[in-house]
Design a protein around this motif. Structure first.
Motif, short mmCIF file in Angstrom:
data_model
loop_
_atom_site.label_atom_id
_atom_site.label_comp_id
_atom_site.label_asym_id
_atom_site.label_seq_id
_atom_site.Cartn_x
_atom_site.Cartn_y
_atom_site.Cartn_z
N SER A 73 0.69 -1.31 -0.06
CA SER A 73 0.13 -0.05 -0.08
C SER A 73 0.98 1.22 0.04
O SER A 73 2.03 1.13 0.56
N LEU A 74 0.15 2.51 -0.33
CA LEU A 74 1.14 3.64 -0.05
C LEU A 74 1.44 4.04 1.29
O LEU A 74 2.58 4.55 1.17
N GLU A 75 0.74 3.66 2.34
CA GLU A 75 1.15 3.80 3.62
C GLU A 75 2.48 2.80 3.95
O GLU A 75 3.33 3.41 4.56
N GLU A 76 2.57 1.93 3.43
CA GLU A 76 3.93 1.01 3.65
C GLU A 76 5.01 1.24 2.49
O GLU A 76 6.00 1.07 2.97
N THR A 77 4.66 2.10 1.67
CA THR A 77 5.74 2.52 1.00
C THR A 77 6.99 3.09 1.44
O THR A 77 7.95 2.89 1.14
N ALA A 78 6.57 3.99 2.12
CA ALA A 78 7.59 5.04 2.80
C ALA A 78 8.58 4.07 3.60
O ALA A 78 9.71 4.16 3.77
N ARG A 79 7.85 3.11 4.42
CA ARG A 79 8.56 2.36 5.38
C ARG A 79 9.76 1.13 4.49
O ARG A 79 10.74 1.21 4.69
N VAL A 80 9.04 0.77 3.49
CA VAL A 80 9.98 -0.02 2.65
C VAL A 80 11.06 0.67 1.88
O VAL A 80 12.06 0.10 1.64
N LEU A 81 10.81 2.01 1.43
CA LEU A 81 11.68 2.69 0.79
C LEU A 81 12.81 3.21 1.74
O LEU A 81 14.02 3.26 1.41
N ASP A 82 12.68 3.53 3.24
CA ASP A 82 13.49 3.57 4.09
C ASP A 82 14.49 2.51 4.37
O ASP A 82 15.68 2.82 4.23
N GLN A 83 14.03 1.33 4.12
CA GLN A 83 14.52 0.12 4.43
C GLN A 83 15.87 0.28 3.14
O GLN A 83 16.91 -0.22 3.30
N ALA A 84 15.21 0.27 1.90
CA ALA A 84 15.84 0.21 0.90
C ALA A 84 17.31 1.18 0.83
O ALA A 84 18.20 0.88 0.49
#
Length: 161
Positions: A62-73
């Motif tokens: 989801s868009l909400e989870e995108t920021a968290r996953v991109l932070d990990q990347a």
């Protein structure tokens, strides 16, 4: 003609500098290189771990989870830069920095094209496995990654442009 003379006092620092002892700059540099060489194996292991972790990341649901996953990347990519930088592995640093730039430029209100992360992880793996004398291939890989940046972030120009 009048000549004025005065006794110059030597500073404590100049006295210390003039005394024998310490290490010459050449010896200090040689020692630093030797110390750094001992850590190169561990650095490569860290780079491989971070690239593997980057490759294992899954796209956000989801868009909400995108920021968290991109932070990990972004964190994995930054860790590659940190581990590769002291050993002048410039190609790895450039590829990882390219991914960081793409993540930084990603709009928060739109889904992120996850293929970008996948391609960068694969490119980093390739750069790790290439022999040291494969300069032309390394240049081609980095140019392709730079093309991705130019395509995804209009108006951006790299340092070599």
């Amino acid at each position: 003609m009048t000549v004025i003379t005065h006794n110059r006092r030597r500073s404590r620092l100049s006295t210390l500098i003039d005394q024998p002892g310490g290490v010459s700059a050449g010896v200090a540099l040689a020692q630093a290189k030797a110390n750094l060489a001992e850590m190169e194996g561990r650095s490569r292991a860290v780079i491989e771990e971070e690239v593997a972790a980057l490759a294992l990341l899954q796209p956000a649901a989801s868009l909400e989870e995108t920021a968290r996953v991109l932070d990990q990347a972004y964190n994995h990519s930054s860790a590659v830069i940190d581990a590769a930088g002291p050993f002048e592995l410039k190609d790895l640093c450039a590829a990882a920095a390219n991914l960081c730039d793409l993540i930084d430029a990603a709009p928060e209100d739109k889904p992120f094209d996850w293929r970008i992360v996948t391609v960068h992880a694969q490119a980093l793996r390739l750069l790790l496995t290439l022999p040291a004398d494969a300069a032309e291939v390394r240049t081609q890989v980095l140019a392709s990654l730079k093309d991705v940046l130019k395509a995804k972030v209009p108006g951006i120009a790299g340092p070599s442009d």
